[in-house]
Scaffold this active site. Structure first.
Site, PDB file in Angstrom:
ATOM      1  N   SER A   1      -6.134   7.155  11.224  1.00 10.11           N
ATOM      2  CA  SER A   1      -6.362   8.276  10.316  1.00 10.11           C
ATOM      3  C   SER A   1      -6.976   9.427  11.117  1.00 10.11           C
ATOM      4  O   SER A   1      -7.633   9.202  12.141  1.00 10.11           O
ATOM      5  CB  SER A   1      -7.333   7.814   9.232  1.00 10.11           C
ATOM      6  OG  SER A   1      -8.121   8.881   8.776  1.00 10.11           O
ATOM      7  N   SER A   2      -6.806  10.652  10.594  1.00  6.93           N
ATOM      8  CA  SER A   2      -7.365  11.802  11.308  1.00  6.93           C
ATOM      9  C   SER A   2      -8.892  11.850  11.208  1.00  6.93           C
ATOM     10  O   SER A   2      -9.521  12.683  11.859  1.00  6.93           O
ATOM     11  CB  SER A   2      -6.754  13.107  10.779  1.00  6.93           C
ATOM     12  OG  SER A   2      -6.983  13.226   9.400  1.00  6.93           O
ATOM     13  N   CYS A   3      -9.518  10.947  10.436  1.00  2.79           N
ATOM     14  CA  CYS A   3     -10.980  10.941  10.356  1.00  2.79           C
ATOM     15  C   CYS A   3     -11.622  10.316  11.597  1.00  2.79           C
ATOM     16  O   CYS A   3     -12.837  10.248  11.689  1.00  2.79           O
ATOM     17  CB  CYS A   3     -11.463  10.253   9.090  1.00  2.79           C
ATOM     18  SG  CYS A   3     -11.242   8.491   9.151  1.00  2.79           S
TER      19      CYS A   3
ATOM     20  N   GLY B   1       2.635   1.405   3.517  1.00  2.00           N
ATOM     21  CA  GLY B   1       3.465   0.218   3.711  1.00  2.00           C
ATOM     22  C   GLY B   1       4.685   0.237   2.796  1.00  2.00           C
ATOM     23  O   GLY B   1       5.807  -0.075   3.225  1.00  2.00           O
TER      24      GLY B   1
ATOM     25  N   GLY C   1       0.821  -1.219   0.000  1.00  9.81           N
ATOM     26  CA  GLY C   1       0.000   0.000   0.000  1.00  9.81           C
ATOM     27  C   GLY C   1       0.846   1.257   0.000  1.00  9.81           C
ATOM     28  O   GLY C   1       2.085   1.197  -0.001  1.00  9.81           O
TER      29      GLY C   1
ATOM     30  N   ASP D   1     -18.637  17.672   0.351  1.00 10.88           N
ATOM     31  CA  ASP D   1     -17.373  18.257   0.817  1.00 10.88           C
ATOM     32  C   ASP D   1     -16.736  17.375   1.874  1.00 10.88           C
ATOM     33  O   ASP D   1     -15.547  17.497   2.154  1.00 10.88           O
ATOM     34  CB  ASP D   1     -17.637  19.623   1.475  1.00 10.88           C
ATOM     35  CG  ASP D   1     -17.581  20.762   0.472  1.00 10.88           C
ATOM     36  OD1 ASP D   1     -17.104  20.536  -0.660  1.00 10.88           O
ATOM     37  OD2 ASP D   1     -18.023  21.863   0.823  1.00 10.88           O
TER      38      ASP D   1
ATOM     39  N   LEU E   1      -2.659  11.444   3.589  1.00 11.95           N
ATOM     40  CA  LEU E   1      -1.337  11.172   3.011  1.00 11.95           C
ATOM     41  C   LEU E   1      -1.419  11.146   1.489  1.00 11.95           C
ATOM     42  O   LEU E   1      -2.470  10.894   0.916  1.00 11.95           O
ATOM     43  CB  LEU E   1      -0.820   9.818   3.506  1.00 11.95           C
ATOM     44  CG  LEU E   1      -0.728   9.660   5.033  1.00 11.95           C
ATOM     45  CD1 LEU E   1      -0.283   8.251   5.389  1.00 11.95           C
ATOM     46  CD2 LEU E   1       0.222  10.692   5.623  1.00 11.95           C
TER      47      LEU E   1
ATOM     48  N   HIS F   1      -8.213   9.116  -3.165  1.00 15.09           N
ATOM     49  CA  HIS F   1      -8.341  10.350  -2.398  1.00 15.09           C
ATOM     50  C   HIS F   1      -8.139  11.541  -3.329  1.00 15.09           C
ATOM     51  O   HIS F   1      -7.775  11.389  -4.491  1.00 15.09           O
ATOM     52  CB  HIS F   1      -7.300  10.371  -1.272  1.00 15.09           C
ATOM     53  CG  HIS F   1      -7.670   9.505  -0.124  1.00 15.09           C
ATOM     54  ND1 HIS F   1      -7.082   8.284   0.093  1.00 15.09           N
ATOM     55  CD2 HIS F   1      -8.587   9.660   0.871  1.00 15.09           C
ATOM     56  CE1 HIS F   1      -7.616   7.738   1.178  1.00 15.09           C
ATOM     57  NE2 HIS F   1      -8.527   8.539   1.671  1.00 15.09           N
TER      58      HIS F   1
ATOM     59  N   TYR G   1     -15.180   3.660   8.312  1.00 12.09           N
ATOM     60  CA  TYR G   1     -13.723   3.561   8.428  1.00 12.09           C
ATOM     61  C   TYR G   1     -13.281   4.104   9.785  1.00 12.09           C
ATOM     62  O   TYR G   1     -12.452   3.505  10.477  1.00 12.09           O
ATOM     63  CB  TYR G   1     -13.113   4.364   7.282  1.00 12.09           C
ATOM     64  CG  TYR G   1     -11.612   4.346   7.214  1.00 12.09           C
ATOM     65  CD1 TYR G   1     -10.936   3.221   6.751  1.00 12.09           C
ATOM     66  CD2 TYR G   1     -10.867   5.458   7.590  1.00 12.09           C
ATOM     67  CE1 TYR G   1      -9.551   3.218   6.684  1.00 12.09           C
ATOM     68  CE2 TYR G   1      -9.487   5.460   7.518  1.00 12.09           C
ATOM     69  CZ  TYR G   1      -8.830   4.333   7.061  1.00 12.09           C
ATOM     70  OH  TYR G   1      -7.463   4.330   6.985  1.00 12.09           O
TER      71      TYR G   1
ATOM     72  N   LYS H   1     -11.187   2.310  12.851  1.00 14.30           N
ATOM     73  CA  LYS H   1      -9.886   2.815  13.314  1.00 14.30           C
ATOM     74  C   LYS H   1      -9.929   3.170  14.803  1.00 14.30           C
ATOM     75  O   LYS H   1      -8.930   2.990  15.509  1.00 14.30           O
ATOM     76  CB  LYS H   1      -9.463   4.023  12.468  1.00 14.30           C
ATOM     77  CG  LYS H   1      -9.085   3.624  11.043  1.00 14.30           C
ATOM     78  CD  LYS H   1      -7.871   2.714  11.058  1.00 14.30           C
ATOM     79  CE  LYS H   1      -7.403   2.272   9.711  1.00 14.30           C
ATOM     80  NZ  LYS H   1      -6.281   1.320   9.785  1.00 14.30           N
TER      81      LYS H   1
HETATM   82  P1  GDP Z   1     -11.653  13.027   2.949  1.00 17.48           P
HETATM   83  O1  GDP Z   1     -10.513  13.843   3.480  1.00 17.48           O
HETATM   84  O2  GDP Z   1     -11.963  11.825   3.781  1.00 17.48           O
HETATM   85  O3  GDP Z   1     -12.873  13.872   2.705  1.00 17.48           O
HETATM   86  O4  GDP Z   1     -11.175  12.369   1.588  1.00 17.48           O
HETATM   87  P2  GDP Z   1     -10.879  12.799   0.058  1.00 17.48           P
HETATM   88  O5  GDP Z   1      -9.422  12.938  -0.119  1.00 17.48           O
HETATM   89  O6  GDP Z   1     -11.565  11.790  -0.802  1.00 17.48           O
HETATM   90  O7  GDP Z   1     -11.603  14.206  -0.195  1.00 17.48           O
HETATM   91  C1  GDP Z   1     -11.111  15.423   0.294  1.00 17.48           C
HETATM   92  C2  GDP Z   1     -11.896  16.596  -0.276  1.00 17.48           C
HETATM   93  O8  GDP Z   1     -11.553  16.747  -1.667  1.00 17.48           O
HETATM   94  C3  GDP Z   1     -13.417  16.456  -0.222  1.00 17.48           C
HETATM   95  O9  GDP Z   1     -13.964  17.741   0.110  1.00 17.48           O
HETATM   96  C4  GDP Z   1     -13.775  16.100  -1.661  1.00 17.48           C
HETATM   97  O10 GDP Z   1     -15.095  16.463  -2.018  1.00 17.48           O
HETATM   98  C5  GDP Z   1     -12.735  16.915  -2.429  1.00 17.48           C
HETATM   99  N1  GDP Z   1     -12.502  16.485  -3.826  1.00 17.48           N
HETATM  100  C6  GDP Z   1     -12.507  17.302  -4.899  1.00 17.48           C
HETATM  101  N2  GDP Z   1     -12.322  16.613  -6.037  1.00 17.48           N
HETATM  102  C7  GDP Z   1     -12.147  15.314  -5.661  1.00 17.48           C
HETATM  103  C8  GDP Z   1     -11.906  14.113  -6.401  1.00 17.48           C
HETATM  104  O11 GDP Z   1     -11.808  14.085  -7.630  1.00 17.48           O
HETATM  105  N3  GDP Z   1     -11.776  12.963  -5.665  1.00 17.48           N
HETATM  106  C9  GDP Z   1     -11.863  12.966  -4.288  1.00 17.48           C
HETATM  107  N4  GDP Z   1     -11.710  11.791  -3.635  1.00 17.48           N
HETATM  108  N5  GDP Z   1     -12.127  14.079  -3.585  1.00 17.48           N
HETATM  109  C10 GDP Z   1     -12.266  15.236  -4.261  1.00 17.48           C
END
Ligand code: GDP
Length: 322
Positions: A114-116, A24, A21, A276, A173, A186, A143, A147
């Site tokens: 994770s910070s979530c 990892g 991963g 968001d 990350l 992400h 998730y 965690k």
């Molecule tokens: P989060 O930190 O758990 O919300 O994980 P993400 O990394 O998936 O998303 C972070 C933020 O980026 C959120 O507000 C999403 O809506 C925004 N975002 C914007 N465009 C994208 C995209 O193409 N993919 C993802 N995953 N998030 C996006």
């Protein structure tokens, strides 16, 4: 800075669970600079969701240190649409590894979360003590619950069996080895892939999910691996440790920065029908800094390195398979 380590890796056998991963693989790169033997399990040989297989693996390989980097992970859409996998797989992986590590007398275990895990509206920056003080963000609660259970497992085994099991909570990350799938990944890898495709095809716009106003903190994965090894050596207590930079950026600014790094001159549009997620997520790093560690890679150079890896390795590999 503490100059003597509490735990030395010298001469030790260290199992990196989840070595393929994002984190990892960075841990394997980082541990090569330690005088230790790195153990990794081929996925076909070891299904971490199966307790007997995990126990057998530890009996046969007898690691002294274990880093739990294995997890079912994904971006905001993956989390929201595959709740059973995100809860079940992660609970099983961590419970099996923690129990087997106790049975086989592992000296040191580091569990990665994770910070979530923090409540959606907890005061920012997120201090470790904010855990379990309010409701979670709904898009990633499955998730997050898994965690949080992992942190509690480490605390329970520490309290009942005196195991030196600790937990580290990294912020979002990114870096080489990430999942560049535009639906499952992400925000950084997903937007990098979308913006790159738009540049190559000459598309005039790229769709960014959400309002662009959400704030996030990002840590380059090789920094994260270095921080995890540092915490492994210098920390031993029940409470988890945040791992981040304490710097944040809006998704709008991040998308603009990515466009500059990639060399895309089209327009970024914001799709507010997409969530968001949590409005703001930046971790407090007081405890981390107290251990004498801080991140080295700023966001722009980190994105540039990641983009080079994406073009030279990820896309090159995909072309070779096609
Ligand atoms: P989060 O930190 O758990 O919300 O994980 P993400 O990394 O998936 O998303 C972070 C933020 O980026 C959120 O507000 C999403 O809506 C925004 N975002 C914007 N465009 C994208 C995209 O193409 N993919 C993802 N995953 N998030 C996006």
């Amino acid at each position: 800075m503490p100059n003597t380590a509490l735990y030395s890796l010298a001469g030790k056998r260290v199992w990196v669970a989840g070595h393929r991963g994002l984190v990892g693989s960075a841990l394997v790169r980082r541990l090569q600079y330690e005088n230790c033997t790195i153990l990794t399990a081929p996925r076909q040989q070891l299904d971490l969701r199966q307790p007997e297989q995990v126990s057998l693996w530890l009996r046969e390989t007898h690691p002294q240190a274990v880093i739990v980097a294995a997890a079912k992970v994904g971006g905001i859409h993956a989390n929201d649409s595959r709740p059973a996998e995100f809860l079940y797989d992660n609970l099983m992986i961590e419970a099996n590894i923690v129990e087997a590590a106790h049975q086989h007398r592992v000296e040191k275990l580091v569990f990665l979360g994770s910070s979530c895990i923090y409540p959606r509206l907890a005061p920012q920056p997120l201090r470790e003590s904010a855990l379990l003080t309010g409701p979670l963000e709904s898009t990633n609660e499955w998730y997050a619950i898994a965690k949080i259970a992992g942190i509690k497992l480490c605390q329970a085994y520490r309290r009942q069996y005196d195991c030196d099991f600790i937990s580290v909570m990294p912020t979002n990350l990114y870096g080489p080895g990430d999942n560049f799938d535009t639906m499952q990944g992400h925000v950084i890898p997903a937007l990098m892939a979308k913006i790159h495709q738009a540049k190559v095809s000459g598309a005039e716009t790229v769709d960014v999910w959400g309002s662009g106003r959400a704030l996030r903190e990002f840590l380059y994965v090789d920094d994260a691996a270095d921080g995890i090894v540092h915490i492994l050596k210098h920390y031993s207590a029940a409470e988890h440790v945040n791992l981040g930079t304490s710097e944040e950026i809006s998704i709008r600014d991040l998308a603009g920065l990515l466009a500059r790094v990639i060399g895309y001159r089209g327009k970024l549009t914001f799709d507010t029908s997409k969530p968001d997620g949590t409005p703001r997520k930046v971790v407090d790093t007081t405890r981390l800094h107290g251990l004498g560690w801080q991140a080295a890679t700023a966001l722009q150079p980190g994105l540039e390195q990641t983009y080079r890896w994406y073009v030279n390795h990820h896309l090159a590999e995909q072309r070779a398979i096609a």
